[in-house]
Design a protein around this motif. Structure first.
Motif, short mmCIF file in Angstrom:
data_model
loop_
_atom_site.label_atom_id
_atom_site.label_comp_id
_atom_site.label_asym_id
_atom_site.label_seq_id
_atom_site.Cartn_x
_atom_site.Cartn_y
_atom_site.Cartn_z
N MET A 167 -5.33 8.01 14.01
CA MET A 167 -6.20 7.91 12.84
C MET A 167 -6.94 6.58 12.95
SD MET A 167 -7.04 9.13 9.73
CE MET A 167 -5.83 9.75 8.55
N TYR B 226 -9.62 -2.53 1.00
CA TYR B 226 -9.67 -1.15 0.53
C TYR B 226 -10.03 -0.26 1.70
CZ TYR B 226 -9.74 -3.45 -3.99
OH TYR B 226 -9.42 -4.23 -5.07
N PHE B 227 -9.22 0.79 1.87
CA PHE B 227 -9.38 1.65 3.03
C PHE B 227 -10.22 2.89 2.73
CE2 PHE B 227 -6.58 -0.03 6.29
CZ PHE B 227 -5.79 -0.91 5.57
N GLY B 228 -10.91 3.35 3.76
CA GLY B 228 -11.59 4.63 3.71
C GLY B 228 -10.62 5.75 4.06
N PRO B 229 -11.08 7.02 4.00
CA PRO B 229 -10.19 8.17 4.24
C PRO B 229 -9.80 8.33 5.70
CG PRO B 229 -12.44 8.91 3.91
CD PRO B 229 -12.44 7.44 3.62
N GLY B 230 -10.48 7.64 6.62
CA GLY B 230 -10.10 7.68 8.02
C GLY B 230 -10.74 8.82 8.80
N ARG C 217 -14.43 13.20 9.38
CA ARG C 217 -13.03 13.11 8.96
C ARG C 217 -12.10 13.52 10.09
NH1 ARG C 217 -11.57 13.25 3.72
NH2 ARG C 217 -9.55 12.77 4.64
N PHE D 221 0.60 -5.19 9.33
CA PHE D 221 1.35 -4.18 8.59
C PHE D 221 2.68 -3.87 9.26
CE2 PHE D 221 -1.55 -2.86 5.32
CZ PHE D 221 -2.79 -3.22 5.79
N TYR E 3 0.85 -1.18 0.00
CA TYR E 3 0.00 0.00 0.00
C TYR E 3 0.89 1.24 0.00
CZ TYR E 3 -4.07 -2.83 1.33
OH TYR E 3 -5.10 -3.75 1.36
N GLN F 193 -4.30 3.73 13.56
CA GLN F 193 -2.96 4.03 13.06
C GLN F 193 -2.40 5.21 13.84
OE1 GLN F 193 -2.60 5.34 8.94
NE2 GLN F 193 -0.53 4.52 8.81
N PRO G 9 -1.06 0.56 10.17
CA PRO G 9 -2.38 0.30 10.77
C PRO G 9 -2.36 -0.97 11.63
CG PRO G 9 -2.56 0.74 8.41
CD PRO G 9 -1.11 0.55 8.70
N ARG H 255 -9.52 11.26 11.88
CA ARG H 255 -8.38 11.65 12.74
C ARG H 255 -8.94 12.16 14.06
NH1 ARG H 255 -3.19 12.03 12.00
NH2 ARG H 255 -3.32 11.83 9.75
N LEU I 170 -9.03 3.98 10.86
CA LEU I 170 -9.29 3.62 9.47
C LEU I 170 -10.28 2.46 9.40
CD1 LEU I 170 -5.58 3.60 8.28
CD2 LEU I 170 -7.32 5.18 7.46
N GLU J 284 -3.97 10.96 4.22
CA GLU J 284 -4.91 10.22 3.39
C GLU J 284 -4.93 8.74 3.76
OE1 GLU J 284 -4.06 13.10 -0.48
OE2 GLU J 284 -4.10 10.92 -0.72
N ALA J 285 -5.87 8.01 3.18
CA ALA J 285 -5.98 6.57 3.44
C ALA J 285 -4.92 5.81 2.65
CB ALA J 285 -7.36 6.08 3.04
N PRO J 286 -4.50 4.67 3.15
CA PRO J 286 -3.61 3.81 2.35
C PRO J 286 -4.31 3.37 1.06
CG PRO J 286 -3.68 3.10 4.65
CD PRO J 286 -4.78 4.11 4.47
N TYR K 43 -9.23 -0.28 11.92
CA TYR K 43 -7.82 -0.20 12.28
C TYR K 43 -7.55 1.10 13.02
CZ TYR K 43 -6.54 -3.88 8.86
OH TYR K 43 -6.41 -5.05 8.15
#
Lengths: 112, 115
Positions: free
Chosen positions: B89, B105-109, B9, A102, A34, B37, B43, B111, B91, A40-42, B35
């Motif tokens: 963060m 597939y990750f979202g924008p998270g 967000r 990870f 990734y 991070q 993550p 914070r 996620l 931003e997101a991975p 997750y």
């Protein structure tokens, strides 16, 4: 167990090549790469399966050495857009409830 | 292109307050992950759902964290009470499986800053 990524950071000039590595002490089924930009997101790049196959994504390719339990990501003719933190995630070879773990990530900076 | 949605967000809260995060996975993805991070780290999995069932919550601090996915679609992660060390963060990811391979597939998270 968390995979180990190396080197810790990479600084490149646009057009240069780089290799970053991901190693595990456990036998692996797959390695997932990734890229994450700041805040931003991975973003998913590619998956490598045991068997040593090599894959590519634009000018980024990767390989998986099953004997060494190591995956390498090759960035060719780097572009400014390649800057970010690169994470590898590893899936172990065994365990019904195995999960993606990870590494700490490698920060790559491409400068003009 | 379908994406994982998360809100809010950004969240700033004081310690001991309750916070909640929401995630809407990619349509059709049965597996959903939360997750955490921490800055400078990768993550770390908190909880994994398969449809509405928890598959793995071994790393979820259950004294203060809870997660649910009632109808097997969107999910909520709650922290009560929030502590300073929860700043991170958060996620959400969802996954698809093709030919035995699972891709997350990750979202924008979200914070979170706890003051």
């Amino acid at each position: 167990q968390q995979p180990v990524q190396s080197p810790q950071a990479v600084i490149l000039r646009e057009g240069e090549d780089a290799v970053i590595n991901c190693s595990s002490s456990k036998a692996l089924y797959s390695v997932h790469w990734y890229r994450q930009k700041h805040g931003e997101a991975p973003v998913f790049l590619m998956i490598l399966l045991k068997g040593g196959e090599q894959k590519g994504h634009e000018k980024i390719s990767a390989s998986f050495n099953e004997k060494k339990q190591q995956s390498s990501l090759y960035l060719t003719a780097s572009q400014l857009s390649y800057s970010g933190t690169y994470f590898c995630g590893t899936f172990p070879n065994t365990g019904a409830n195995s999960k993606l773990t990870f590494g700490k990530g490698i920060t790559l900076s491409v400068r003009p | 292109e379908a994406e994982v949605a998360q809100s809010p967000r950004y969240k700033i809260t004081e310690k001991s307050q309750a916070v909640a995060f929401w995630c809407d996975p990619i349509s059709g993805h049965a597996t959903l992950y939360w997750y955490r991070q921490i800055l400078g780290q990768g993550p770390e999995l908190l909880v994994q759902f398969q449809d509405e069932s928890v598959v793995d919550d071994s790393q979820l601090p259950k004294d203060r964290f809870s997660a649910e996915r009632l109808k097997g679609v969107d999910s909520t992660l709650k922290i009560q009470p929030a502590e300073l060390g929860d700043s991170a963060m958060y996620l959400c990811a969802s996954s698809s499986r093709t030919g035995g391979l699972e891709t997350q597939y990750f979202g924008p998270g979200t914070r979170l800053l706890v003051l």
